[in-house]
Design a protein around this motif. Sequence first.
Motif, PDB file in Angstrom:
ATOM      1  N   LEU A   1       0.821  -1.175   0.044  1.00 41.52           N
ATOM      2  CA  LEU A   1      -0.107   0.106   0.058  1.00 41.52           C
ATOM      3  C   LEU A   1       0.759   1.268   0.085  1.00 41.52           C
ATOM      4  CD1 LEU A   1      -2.268  -0.995   2.663  1.00 41.52           C
ATOM      5  CD2 LEU A   1      -3.077  -0.984   0.208  1.00 41.52           C
ATOM      6  N   ASN A   2       0.263   2.308  -0.337  1.00 38.07           N
ATOM      7  CA  ASN A   2       0.793   3.753  -0.176  1.00 38.07           C
ATOM      8  C   ASN A   2       0.819   4.146   1.274  1.00 38.07           C
ATOM      9  OD1 ASN A   2       0.946   6.701  -0.187  1.00 38.07           O
ATOM     10  ND2 ASN A   2       1.440   6.092  -2.385  1.00 38.07           N
ATOM     11  N   LYS A   3       1.767   4.792   1.516  1.00 37.81           N
ATOM     12  CA  LYS A   3       1.817   5.353   3.066  1.00 37.81           C
ATOM     13  C   LYS A   3       1.002   6.229   3.404  1.00 37.81           C
ATOM     14  CE  LYS A   3       5.969   3.250   3.996  1.00 37.81           C
ATOM     15  NZ  LYS A   3       7.022   4.062   3.667  1.00 37.81           N
ATOM     16  N   ASP A   4       0.177   6.851   2.483  1.00 39.91           N
ATOM     17  CA  ASP A   4      -1.172   7.642   2.693  1.00 39.91           C
ATOM     18  C   ASP A   4      -2.148   6.990   2.485  1.00 39.91           C
ATOM     19  OD1 ASP A   4      -2.433   9.713   2.687  1.00 39.91           O
ATOM     20  OD2 ASP A   4      -2.388  10.382   0.616  1.00 39.91           O
ATOM     21  N   PRO A   5      -2.948   6.983   3.623  1.00 44.57           N
ATOM     22  CA  PRO A   5      -4.053   6.299   4.053  1.00 44.57           C
ATOM     23  C   PRO A   5      -5.280   6.740   2.847  1.00 44.57           C
ATOM     24  CG  PRO A   5      -3.504   6.639   5.874  1.00 44.57           C
ATOM     25  CD  PRO A   5      -2.692   7.406   4.896  1.00 44.57           C
TER      26      PRO A   5
ATOM     27  N   TYR B   1      -2.883  -6.202   6.098  1.00 41.78           N
ATOM     28  CA  TYR B   1      -3.308  -4.729   6.530  1.00 41.78           C
ATOM     29  C   TYR B   1      -4.464  -4.679   5.652  1.00 41.78           C
ATOM     30  CZ  TYR B   1      -2.876   0.156   8.055  1.00 41.78           C
ATOM     31  OH  TYR B   1      -3.174   1.182   8.657  1.00 41.78           O
ATOM     32  N   LEU B   2      -5.513  -4.411   6.486  1.00 39.72           N
ATOM     33  CA  LEU B   2      -7.003  -4.185   5.603  1.00 39.72           C
ATOM     34  C   LEU B   2      -7.168  -2.562   5.671  1.00 39.72           C
ATOM     35  CD1 LEU B   2      -9.097  -6.838   7.612  1.00 39.72           C
ATOM     36  CD2 LEU B   2      -8.180  -6.886   5.269  1.00 39.72           C
ATOM     37  N   PRO B   3      -6.985  -1.830   4.537  1.00 42.53           N
ATOM     38  CA  PRO B   3      -7.222  -0.584   4.262  1.00 42.53           C
ATOM     39  C   PRO B   3      -8.595  -0.223   4.143  1.00 42.53           C
ATOM     40  CG  PRO B   3      -6.465  -1.518   2.118  1.00 42.53           C
ATOM     41  CD  PRO B   3      -6.822  -2.734   3.245  1.00 42.53           C
ATOM     42  N   PHE B   4      -9.307   0.779   5.143  1.00 48.95           N
ATOM     43  CA  PHE B   4     -10.497   1.027   5.162  1.00 48.95           C
ATOM     44  C   PHE B   4     -10.620   2.516   5.190  1.00 48.95           C
ATOM     45  CE2 PHE B   4     -11.386  -3.197   7.292  1.00 48.95           C
ATOM     46  CZ  PHE B   4     -11.800  -3.581   6.171  1.00 48.95           C
ATOM     47  N   TRP B   5      -9.788   3.519   5.303  1.00 46.47           N
ATOM     48  CA  TRP B   5      -9.698   4.849   5.410  1.00 46.47           C
ATOM     49  C   TRP B   5     -10.361   5.355   4.135  1.00 46.47           C
ATOM     50  CZ3 TRP B   5      -9.173   8.463   8.908  1.00 46.47           C
ATOM     51  CH2 TRP B   5      -9.265   9.933   8.627  1.00 46.47           C
TER      52      TRP B   5
ATOM     53  N   HIS C   1     -11.017   3.911  10.510  1.00 49.14           N
ATOM     54  CA  HIS C   1     -11.790   4.672   9.541  1.00 49.14           C
ATOM     55  C   HIS C   1     -11.854   6.143   9.603  1.00 49.14           C
ATOM     56  CE1 HIS C   1     -14.791   2.878  12.383  1.00 49.14           C
ATOM     57  NE2 HIS C   1     -15.173   3.967  12.320  1.00 49.14           N
ATOM     58  N   ALA C   2     -12.385   6.834   8.386  1.00 43.65           N
ATOM     59  CA  ALA C   2     -12.637   8.231   8.402  1.00 43.65           C
ATOM     60  C   ALA C   2     -14.122   8.219   8.841  1.00 43.65           C
ATOM     61  CB  ALA C   2     -12.685   8.780   7.092  1.00 43.65           C
ATOM     62  N   HIS C   3     -14.326   9.404   9.722  1.00 40.68           N
ATOM     63  CA  HIS C   3     -15.856   9.694  10.300  1.00 40.68           C
ATOM     64  C   HIS C   3     -15.815  11.228  10.384  1.00 40.68           C
ATOM     65  CE1 HIS C   3     -14.332  10.828  14.322  1.00 40.68           C
ATOM     66  NE2 HIS C   3     -13.430   9.817  14.275  1.00 40.68           N
TER      67      HIS C   3
ATOM     68  N   TYR D   1      -6.329   9.417  11.046  1.00 42.90           N
ATOM     69  CA  TYR D   1      -5.528   9.391   9.977  1.00 42.90           C
ATOM     70  C   TYR D   1      -3.858   9.663  10.296  1.00 42.90           C
ATOM     71  CZ  TYR D   1      -3.248  11.272   5.780  1.00 42.90           C
ATOM     72  OH  TYR D   1      -2.360  11.369   4.721  1.00 42.90           O
ATOM     73  N   ARG D   2      -3.775  10.298  11.422  1.00 42.84           N
ATOM     74  CA  ARG D   2      -2.374  10.228  11.866  1.00 42.84           C
ATOM     75  C   ARG D   2      -1.823   8.849  12.433  1.00 42.84           C
ATOM     76  NH1 ARG D   2      -0.520  14.318  16.553  1.00 42.84           N
ATOM     77  NH2 ARG D   2      -2.157  13.258  17.588  1.00 42.84           N
TER      78      ARG D   2
END
Length: 557
Positions: free
Chosen positions: A318-322, A522-526, A488-490, A504-505
């Motif tokens: 993955l990219n380092k940026d979510p 790693y499960l990316p959910f952001w 996750h984002a909210h 995010y941080r």
Amino acid sequence: MTFLSNADRKPGILMVLFLFPTYTLCTSIPDSDRSEASVFKTYLFENVTATEDVFPPLPGIFQSKWIQYFPHIQSMKGHFGGMNTLPPQPMITSARKTIISIPKKIYKLNDIFKAKIKAMDFRGNPKKYGGDFFRVGLYKPFRDTDGVSCGVVDNLIGTYDISCPLVWVGTGVLKVTLIHPSESLYGLMLNSSGTKELGVSLRATVKINGQEELTDCAFGFPGKSKYGVCDYSNPKNGDPWYCMKPKSNQCSTNLWMARYLDSDKNQKLGKRPYFRKGITWRVKIMQPNLTVQIQDGGSRPRFASELPRCSELKQVVLNKDPSVATGLAINAGWSSFICRNHPFDEDKFANCLQNHEIILTGDSTMKQWYRYLISAFGAETYGLGGTDSSWAERRIGHQRKNNITLRFFPHGPPSHHPGLSEVRPYISDTLDEIPSDRDNIIFIFSIGLHMNLFHPDIYLQRIRNIRASVENLHRRSPNIKIFVRELHAHSQSTILCPSDWFSYRYNVLLRQVFENADGVTYLPFWDMSAVYNNRPYHPGARLLKLQLGLLQSFVCK
């Protein structure tokens, strides 16, 4: 979106973990012979000068270890370093003045869309430094949840580069929201740089000789004598946790932890002028003609049949940026760009998990997974202490038809929900207690929301210790499947979770720490939750089902 500099655009990794029962130790710090772990001398304070008898001060923001993974924040040092007050509002980033430019308006399918943000202050002057937190997505017209997340590269001079893949034919509508100006982020960082949460007290009720006493607990008490505390830190790896000695001057292993809100009302959003919704906080950039046309004729997107099955991947890169897109939200579903995924199917998942044990550990959002799976599998469930009304209670479930065991364990301190400390094991200890050759275990973990308002170096230490325990476990049982579930984002804001920027941080730190971790997924959910405009930090059923569908895709063939 991305807030990493061009120099940091490297692939990363994500993961999810499950837990087993373990223990919490309590030892009073002796007046003479104190161990290094009890002195709170882990890597966290190795460069801070302090006496052995007094808790050292935490490192400042720009001297912290976590800051190395955020070059755009490091670049703010010359503007904010050493400041006791923030710039006046006219000098901070204004969403209404900020300019979005789209140099190219016509693309081919599967091209990379590019745009630019030029940040302006309230006076209409260009910003000279970066650090603003934008959220960007490209959507289908009139479809607010059909689209992809866009990465945003901070150029550190007040401009930002937007990019995202183009995976449908037709029109794309660019949506840009200023979540926080850089000045507001600095305020959030100041309010999350201690061993104690600002505006919140975590206190333990202890029983000594039949009498109950109330005492404050935290990751440390800088400037105070260590002889006046009870040490509940993890003796194996130094994960810190302390409580002040009660009036009886005795330490107890019988702790009932609870949260108390302090009288400081300003802590929720830092300096209030910098957190006004619709002005300096979560402001949509309303600029006309933010559209792009996508024509057929390019190469087809690879998120369909050409991708390998998720279960065939040995490692997720993955990219380092979510915020960089890992999938497309379409028709209330999710099409991964990483691998060939499929929707959640309770019957197929249950058959796949036959004779397996699923261990989930984390906070209330992880307990949501547990409850969803219990219901989907028609499993029986019961508690192991406490009450089911609180997430901070261990639970165990069993589905007889396929012989599936599900376990939920709340993570170790800190916790904002009341309960006994002894039923909240450290994730690292739970991993250490899994016996050898248990290949039928699937372990999933998530941690972060309850640590939002503490110094990030403490979180960094915690997840590094978890990775060390993961590596030890894989040496004993190399075939155990381990997952790290991303936060996750909210858009919900409470005293305990003022902004999802904290999540995010922590996601950036998670991706850094678990990069190249063998045997961990790693499960990316952001970006999924951002594109779906998730509001609550407890996601609804639709998002939970999408998340579990991705988990199922990685577990089952």
